[in-house]
Write an enzyme that holds these catalytic residues in place. Structure first.
Site, mmCIF file in Angstrom:
data_model
loop_
_atom_site.group_PDB
_atom_site.id
_atom_site.type_symbol
_atom_site.label_atom_id
_atom_site.label_comp_id
_atom_site.label_asym_id
_atom_site.label_seq_id
_atom_site.Cartn_x
_atom_site.Cartn_y
_atom_site.Cartn_z
ATOM 1 C CG HIS A 144 -6.526 -17.142 20.572
ATOM 2 N ND1 HIS A 144 -6.167 -18.399 20.171
ATOM 3 C CD2 HIS A 144 -5.860 -16.309 19.745
ATOM 4 C CE1 HIS A 144 -5.334 -18.335 19.147
ATOM 5 N NE2 HIS A 144 -5.135 -17.077 18.869
ATOM 6 C CB CYS A 183 0.648 -17.483 19.716
ATOM 7 S SG CYS A 183 0.782 -16.989 17.988
ATOM 8 C CG HIS A 208 -2.707 -13.109 19.481
ATOM 9 N ND1 HIS A 208 -2.330 -14.025 20.447
ATOM 10 C CD2 HIS A 208 -2.999 -13.835 18.371
ATOM 11 C CE1 HIS A 208 -2.375 -15.245 19.946
ATOM 12 N NE2 HIS A 208 -2.786 -15.158 18.692
ATOM 13 C CG HIS A 264 -6.136 -14.765 14.950
ATOM 14 N ND1 HIS A 264 -4.982 -14.669 14.219
ATOM 15 C CD2 HIS A 264 -5.806 -15.388 16.111
ATOM 16 C CE1 HIS A 264 -3.990 -15.220 14.900
ATOM 17 N NE2 HIS A 264 -4.462 -15.656 16.050
ATOM 18 C CG HIS A 268 -16.653 -8.769 18.054
ATOM 19 N ND1 HIS A 268 -17.167 -9.114 16.825
ATOM 20 C CD2 HIS A 268 -15.900 -7.664 17.855
ATOM 21 C CE1 HIS A 268 -16.749 -8.242 15.923
ATOM 22 N NE2 HIS A 268 -15.968 -7.353 16.524
ATOM 23 C CD GLU A 298 -4.333 -19.010 14.886
ATOM 24 O OE1 GLU A 298 -4.950 -19.644 15.760
ATOM 25 O OE2 GLU A 298 -3.094 -18.973 14.794
#
Length: 120
Positions: free
Chosen positions: A13, A22, A26, A28, A66, A107
């Protein structure tokens, strides 16, 4: 009683309404817990863990794992992801003996958000 099951998913995201690192694309490995509040039924269970896993896989993980979450949630902060998950599961998990109590999304290993009904 509270019944809880944990899940993990990987997703990418970027935060479009944020100024900092952010805002760049990137990813997570998210951890998520789904908690139901209820009383045991005639089989002695609030909700079968196997059935809960299937519902969460079908309604949430099939869309988020994904994925580029911005395609699903415009500003995919942990807060908005938790609210989205709660909305996806709420009606589907409700039974005479239980209902969705909270969704928690990590997160990172040390940073999480809890969403309950009053947060919608």
């Amino acid at each position: 009683m509270l019944l809880c099951r944990e899940f993990k998913f990987d997703a990418a995201h970027n935060l479009i309404n944020y100024h900092g690192k952010c805002e760049r694309l990137h990813g997570h490995t998210y951890k998520m817990s789904v908690t139901l509040s209820g009383t045991p039924d005639h089989e002695g269970m609030i909700y079968d863990f196997v059935d809960l896993k299937k519902k969460v896989n079908d309604l949430v993980l099939s869309q988020l794992d994904h994925a580029y979450i911005n395609d699903i949630i415009e500003q995919p902060t942990a807060e908005y992801i938790a609210q989205w998950i709660f909305r996806q599961l709420d009606a589907e998990l409700k039974r005479d003996n239980c209902e969705l109590f909270e969704v928690r999304v990590w997160e990172t290993e040390t940073s999480s958000v809890i969403c309950r009904r009053e947060d919608l």
